[in-house]
Design an enzyme around this catalytic site. Structure first.
Site, short mmCIF file in Angstrom:
data_model
loop_
_atom_site.label_atom_id
_atom_site.label_comp_id
_atom_site.label_asym_id
_atom_site.label_seq_id
_atom_site.Cartn_x
_atom_site.Cartn_y
_atom_site.Cartn_z
N ASN C 123 0.82 -1.22 0.00
CA ASN C 123 0.00 0.00 0.00
C ASN C 123 0.84 1.26 0.00
O ASN C 123 1.97 1.28 0.50
CB ASN C 123 -0.91 0.04 1.23
CG ASN C 123 -2.02 -0.99 1.13
OD1 ASN C 123 -2.04 -1.81 0.20
ND2 ASN C 123 -2.93 -0.97 2.08
N LEU C 124 0.23 2.31 -0.49
CA LEU C 124 0.84 3.63 -0.48
C LEU C 124 1.50 3.94 0.85
O LEU C 124 2.62 4.41 0.93
CB LEU C 124 -0.28 4.66 -0.72
CG LEU C 124 0.14 5.84 -1.58
CD1 LEU C 124 0.46 5.36 -2.99
CD2 LEU C 124 -0.96 6.89 -1.60
N LYS C 125 0.75 3.68 1.92
CA LYS C 125 1.18 4.05 3.27
C LYS C 125 2.55 3.49 3.63
O LYS C 125 3.37 4.15 4.27
CB LYS C 125 0.13 3.55 4.27
CG LYS C 125 0.24 4.18 5.63
CD LYS C 125 -0.83 3.64 6.57
CE LYS C 125 -0.42 3.86 8.01
NZ LYS C 125 -1.09 2.93 8.93
N GLY C 126 2.81 2.25 3.23
CA GLY C 126 4.12 1.67 3.48
C GLY C 126 4.40 1.41 4.95
O GLY C 126 3.49 1.22 5.75
N ILE C 127 5.68 1.46 5.30
CA ILE C 127 6.09 1.19 6.68
C ILE C 127 7.48 1.77 6.91
O ILE C 127 8.26 1.93 5.96
CB ILE C 127 6.08 -0.34 6.97
CG1 ILE C 127 6.21 -0.61 8.48
CG2 ILE C 127 7.21 -1.05 6.21
CD1 ILE C 127 5.90 -2.04 8.86
#
Ligand code: B12
Ligand code: B12
Ligand SMILES: Cc1ncc(COP(=O)(O)O)c(C=O)c1O
Ligand SMILES: Cc1ncc(COP(=O)(O)O)c(C=O)c1O
Lengths: 513, 243, 243, 513
Positions: C123-127
């Site tokens: 996802n865009l959000k990532g980590i």
């Protein structure tokens, strides 16, 4: 525990009113639909038992057959009991077997035949409901005899070996060691089964299936233990997923005491169709209300995917919605184990005080509900020493804020499903905290930081509820409002099991509830 | 009986292990940690936590299955091989068997100053609801306290005509308890001929009860000892044929 | 380099161990616990805690010295054998090397519903401050979500002409992650000829990265993986000769 | 942190007055005696250094020689400097060597010779005191430059490998990981050595010897680390046992920052003669006062032998006595790290709240003192998971009651001296608690239970002080009042090192302090 936060009663009333307005359209939707699982639950109450050789329950076969012949918009009760009356068969299960074999066909009677079918259906399901009532009376008697736990919060422990015969001694040991409530968690994937498995489970994955037989075995074992420990030990399972109504029914029939049952969990975390879920949850809650079962809602889960500080108000909103739906379905306040959790990043400054603010807000918004307080999971790591410490502070927060049900955290949360020794260490932790600091609430008077945070969360919750009232709850869910999961109303599993009810829809159970 | 460790299912063999390796944290360090776990018989071993401490050390937590079996029939323990007597019985046995009071001298030797353990055995107050040896009329107890030197102990034992000498050792760093006990038993062997030597008993929470012969003493008592056990043993070893 | 565990002194070899044995607590049980510790190479082993749980189980904590040595030169690890690229470099390499978008299909398979890990990668959000693969213009990402069946996954991979299939597995009880991964790789082998098969990647916190061949996949990613590592690996394995 | 208990000021004043009355006779005793160690401390300040080939310090040899020739009732200063003046030797250490070899004899000058000897002695010891003063100024500068810890309580960690060269990296690592104060605990048995060992220790038992060289090495290492971490890291050792005055002196000379120094610990826990102890502690506290060193008293130890609830008031009494003796010796309130501990049986109901009551009582009785809060030890077991939990609640109690110095508890307390990883886990525990719940005192308002318990302990303390005033402190100690240890005034180690001073007793250091 009255009023440490001095919440403004007008603000609280406004929040409730908004929740009712946000929830009402969904209730209307639920009232105008039925699902395959609701119909199967009716048949279970009417006495259909067992499964075919492939393990597919006869209730599934029967509902499928009815649906194929006449659709479900009228409910299964009338076509089934009409067919029963006409077939000369005595037993509904035998009828189901015949239907599965294709030797019975279903049709919709009218006039007197319809009235007869209704009467027969009502008589059959009333027998089922009587069993539920008997179980409830049985529970009341046993509580009278053995007593309730001596302390609040009640201590709630999970077993999860995947083998009911391994679960039983572990559950009994846990109860002897102090557990007041035992939850047998389900094998992964059961949520998405569109039938309830049959029989005793010997090999589940990370849990044991919710089956009527497992319920029976475990309840009987805990009855023994209740007697032994002189305290009624409660049993919990999950009325969640595609078979919510049926599992609720089985729980009522086998005297389970609490059930995980949330209005949105299945949508968000199992990608089950929203309408399916709202219809199913309404029926299942009506059953729970009748059975005297305490429900546990699932707001804690939101904080495993969303941030516990940023999303704190979404928990509050969901609790208010769950309360509204529960009341509408006939549940009393004492049956509302609303969920919330200790999931704030422990590295955050004042993390513990923020937890207290959130937990106290829930406590004071729902003063009569036995809130279910869930332990840290997301920020648990393989450092089990640290894990046991966090669990201790979780226990303390539970005691300081008067939570009703304390789900005991395990130091191995990030590692394995709980070992026997993990449970023992965890219970020792709970005992230490409740025994040594359980009365610390007497010395706890929230200052400006905690009160300010609680006010902030409540006002954010009101803001969100206002938006939901405007946009509609289904749209809010589609937008990822809860747990950052986006679930549009026209997607998700189990949608094909939803049917709009016709004018002649008849459900002898709903009528009674 | 053959058994295995139990995590949550019979026979799963699961254990938890933690340790530090003197290397910084990286993939290789994690591999080294798994290597150690494997050598210890864990297979599969799951490395569930690794944290660097300072520049050159990493702490690990490992969970996994051990392949070893435990054979309970092969277990060696020092089982109590004497009857557990009541205070009354002890006194009666001494009176009848010895016809005089039995003399006991106790001390913490070396630099060890942990007297709570020996006091629990000797003092009136006792432990775990049992009174200490001083409460037995037929025992003559001398408690020398802490940090007693071996020569002083031997001297006092001689003076009091000790039937038994009770020594406590709590500090174990660098095996202090073993060194001190060996020094003590050697001193008694040197100072007194075999027949004249008192019974030598040591106690402390970290002793291995199987090591008595190795340390040159007659008996070792470990964690959770109670005065009655010691009194009963004294009767068994010094008075004999009681009851 | 040969090293040993470190308690508080170089070379002391000290470790901590805990486990449960399915027997009630008594001296014999303690002996059994020590026997296990000894078999694991702890010598001396100190039993520092024993607690009976219910009727027939006892929990033990043991401290002691392990005799095993750790040889860091023998450690096997999957070292990153490809350069770590920036998002820009990844996109440039795909554009130049493939001349079309690289198609990635991701899912949690079996009954596993833990999407947080695969979402962190996709996802865009990532980590950990890195955006997920969706943020790379040259990657075409399909995230199928949780509880995806293997046939559905194969079907979607075919539809999307997947260059790589990314599968997440978090639940490990009864080795669910291993069974599911094997089933998945077998299905791809069956469904598609060698040249047409997408790159198979699995990830999850409890995988052993050394098991790729055994599980029939091309690569395994474990705890703490970041999107950039995965993107860089995709370039390395599928685009080649980048940079 | 003002006045959560609302202690009655008149009662508090009464307690202090009683402590003064109980302590005064002991002060008078201390003023009229000297000890071998006091005299050796004087010689150390006068510049005697090093030890003979057997490791016996030259100060010991010199004091023994003086004592043999003229006794100690006049003090060593005059005979030594008289001999120095007469011998043509420049250096006092060389004089000591000669004395040991028997080639110098001591006598008591009178008249002008006596005045000269005094002047010389004063000059020599003044040089020593100037070094102490310089060290203190150095510390002030470094604190200015690097700063004090950012939080209260200060985090105090122990190292104890027995090898100073292993201790150093461990201490530095601990400081980097957050320790504000490092204590190097001593090898077992040093208390009873009637000399201070020399040189760097490579093999101690359960600790590392307190030697001037170890002090120097560790202080230098921590100076480096202070610079690195931007915070002045304090160093602690033990001015306890038979050489209290000398170790205090060495601490002053090497810029240690805190010292364990109790008025009764040696008597009770090392069976050192009471008079020896009281004389030694007075001199050592005068040195500490001059050196700007914070002392740490040892009341925590009482609770390892006596019960923490039953004997709570003995801790309070001892703190009041320690305060009185300290003030009398010139220490300011900010230098009084009065000890107390979290040692209540954790199985006792409300154990944590009792701890809070005790800790808060100490806090409010001594508002300006940086109380030293000690972790659980007695009720720690080999269950290290439980141990880490107890330590967490200990940390919380410290934060809630505003303790000044937090001695970090180790989960392996009942097992081994701390491992590197134990310290790391313990610091992580402290960080979590202080960061997440450090401000919880804002929400902590003791209720009737805690306030009642504090009042009770204070009134029991007053009752005990009244008995002590009547019977005399030495008799109280002989009766086992503190820590259930009975120590008569005419017994115990080191009594032969005590000497009543004559009318002409001269001590150039005492004069200055
Ligand atoms: C109380 C205590 C103290 C008190 C002692 C007071 C006193 N008068 O005894 C004080 C505060 C003075 C103290 C000081 C120190 N202590 Co200390 N102390 C403890 C503590 C907290 C409890 C010990 C205790 O009292 N246990 C209760 C008794 C009843 O149990 P027990 O001794 O095991 O005795 C039972 C059995 O073992 C057996 N038994 C014991 N002896 C004997 C003898 C005979 C003949 C028999 C038959 C049976 C028997 O029967 C007893 C009853 O069941 C332990 C930590 C812990 N929680 O265990 C540390 C501990 C023992 N101390 C320790 C240390 C290092 C010290 C110091 C050296 C620290 C220092 N460098 O300053 C000092 C100096 C002491 C010295 N010179 O020896 C370490 C030892 C580490 C090791 N394994 O080597 C421990 C483990 C703490 C730690 N982790 O660092 N300590
Ligand atoms: C969040 C969570 C949930 C959420 C999941 C929400 C969601 N949408 O994902 C909810 C509440 C729904 C949930 C439910 C359950 N859970 Co859960 N859950 C967790 C929890 C707390 C955190 C997992 C997590 O999100 N980690 C954070 C992510 C970022 O880390 P990660 O997954 O390791 O991913 C990283 C790497 O591994 C790697 N990676 C992972 N996948 C992939 C894939 C590829 C291709 C690549 C390249 C890399 C990669 O990269 C990621 C980023 O660095 C853990 C406990 C814990 N603290 O670990 C338990 C845990 C994983 N759950 C567990 C269980 C048993 C369940 C249930 C089965 C319980 C039940 N019977 O009801 C249910 C059902 C779930 C199901 N059917 O699978 C167990 C698993 C035990 C085991 N080892 O077998 C755990 C360990 C808890 C426990 N001790 O019991 N859970
Ligand atoms: C309301 C609710 N239902 C069910 C579950 C369990 O998940 P599953 O649906 O996989 O049984 C949870 C999670 O703990 C929950 O909170
Ligand atoms: C005041 C004081 N001095 C000294 C010590 C240390 O003991 P030892 O005298 O054995 O060095 C302690 C115990 O921690 C103490 O509290």
């Amino acid at each position: 525990m009255a009023g440490k936060l001095d919440l403004d009663a007008a603000v609280v009333a406004r929040a409730r009113e908004l929740a009712a307005r946000a929830g009402q359209p969904v209730v209307d939707l639920a009232r105008s639909h039925t699902t395959v699982s609701v119909e199967r639950a009716v048949l279970r109450l009417a006495g259909v038992r067992g499964a075919d050789p492939d393990g597919i329950p006869w209730v599934n076969r029967l509902v499928d057959a009815v649906r194929a012949d006449v659709g479900l918009e009228h409910g299964v009760a009338v076509p089934v009991f009409h067919a029963l009356a006409g077939s000369g068969v005595e037993d509904v299960t035998v009828l189901a077997q015949k239907a599965a074999a294709g030797s019975v066909r279903f049709s919709l009677p009218s006039g007197k035949a319809a009235t007869t079918a209704r009467r027969l259906a009502k008589r059959a399901t009333a027998a089922g409901l009587r069993t539920v009532d008997r179980r409830r009376a049985e529970r009341d008697r046993m509580i009278k005899r053995y007593g309730d736990p001596r302390q609040r919060p009640w201590i709630y422990l999970i077993v999860a070996t995947g083998d009911i015969h391994e679960d039983i001694p572990q559950a009994q040991a846990a109860a002897r060691a102090g557990a007041d409530v035992i939850a047998v968690i389900r094998s992964t994937g059961q949520s998405l089964l569109d039938y309830v498995p049959e029989g005793a489970t010997r090999e589940g994955f990370a849990g044991t299936y919710a089956t009527q037989e497992n319920f029976r075995l475990m309840r009987a074992a805990l009855d023994e233990t209740s007697k032994e420990v002189g305290r009624y030990v409660r049993l919990t399972n999950y009325a969640s997923g595609l078979c919510m109504p049926e599992i609720a029914t089985l729980a009522g029939l086998e005297r389970l005491d609490m059930m995980l049952n949330d209005s949105m969990y299945g949508i968000l975390f199992r990608d089950i169709n929203p309408i399916r879920t709202f219809v199913d949850q309404r029926f299942s809650r009506q059953i729970h209300a009748r059975a005297g079962i305490v429900i546990n809602t699932g707001e804690d889960n939101y904080l495993t995917t969303a941030d516990a500080v940023d999303a704190a108000h979404t928990v509050t909103v969901s609790q208010l919605l769950n309360e509204f739906f529960a009341h509408e379905a006939g549940l009393a306040d004492w049956q509302l184990g609303l969920g919330h959790a200790f999931e704030i990043n422990p590295d955050l400054p004042d993390s513990f005080r923020l937890e207290l603010a959130h937990a106290l807000l829930a406590r004071e918004l729902f003063p009569e509900a036995p809130l279910k307080w869930m332990p840290p999971t997301k920020h648990m790591t393989g450092d089990v020493f640290r894990g046991n410490l966090l669990d201790g502070f979780f226990n303390l927060a539970g005691a300081l804020t008067g939570q009703g049900i304390l789900l005991v955290g395990m130091m191995t949360e990030a590692v394995v499903t709980p070992w026997l020794s993990d449970r023992d260490i965890a219970l020792q932790n709970v005992r230490y905290v409740l025994n040594g600091a359980g009365n610390l609430h007497e010395d706890f008077t929230p200052g400006p930081f905690i009160r300010g945070r609680a006010d902030q969360v409540l006002s954010e919750a009101i803001g969100l509820l206002e938006r939901i009232v405007d946009d509609g709850l289904l749209n809010a869910i589609a937008d990822g409002t809860f747990g950052i999961m986006k679930r549009p109303a026209d997607r998700g599993k189990g949608l094909d099991g939803v049917v709009a009810t016709g004018a002649d829809y008849y459900n002898p159970v709903s009528e009674e509830l | 009986m053959i058994i295995r460790p139990y995590g949550d299912t019979t026979g799963d063999g699961m254990v938890q292990l933690s340790f530090t390796l003197p290397i910084p944290h990286d993939k290789r360090a994690e591999g080294a940690a798994l290597q150690l776990a494997n050598r210890m018989g864990m297979d599969p071993a799951m490395l569930v936590h690794a944290k660097q401490m300072g520049d050159g050390y990493t702490f690990f937590v490992v969970y996994g299955k051990v392949t070893h079996l435990v054979d309970t029939d092969q277990v060696q323990v020092v089982e109590r091989d004497f009857p557990l007597l009541s205070a009354k019985e002890v006194n009666a046995a001494v009176k009848r068997g010895l016809r005089r009071r039995l003399s006991v001298v106790g001390a913490c030797i070396g630099t060890d100053a942990h007297t709570v353990g020996i006091d629990a055995i000797l003092n009136l107050k006792g432990i775990a609801g049992e009174k200490g040896l001083e409460s037995y009329p037929e025992l003559a107890v001398t408690n020398m306290g802490a940090q007693v030197s071996v020569p002083d102990l031997v001297e006092t034992a001689r003076e009091r005509k000790a039937d038994a000498v009770l020594v406590s050792q709590v500090v174990t760093q660098r095996d202090a308890h073993l060194h001190n006990t060996r020094a003590m038993s050697a001193a008694f062997r040197e100072a007194l001929p075999a027949g004249k030597r008192p019974l030598l008993i040591v106690g402390g929470p970290r002793f291995d009860e199987l090591m008595a012969a190795d340390l040159g003493v007659d008996r070792i008592f470990s964690r959770g000892t109670t005065p009655r056990e010691v009194a009963s043993y004294l009767v068994h070893a010094l008075v004999g044929g009681s009851k």
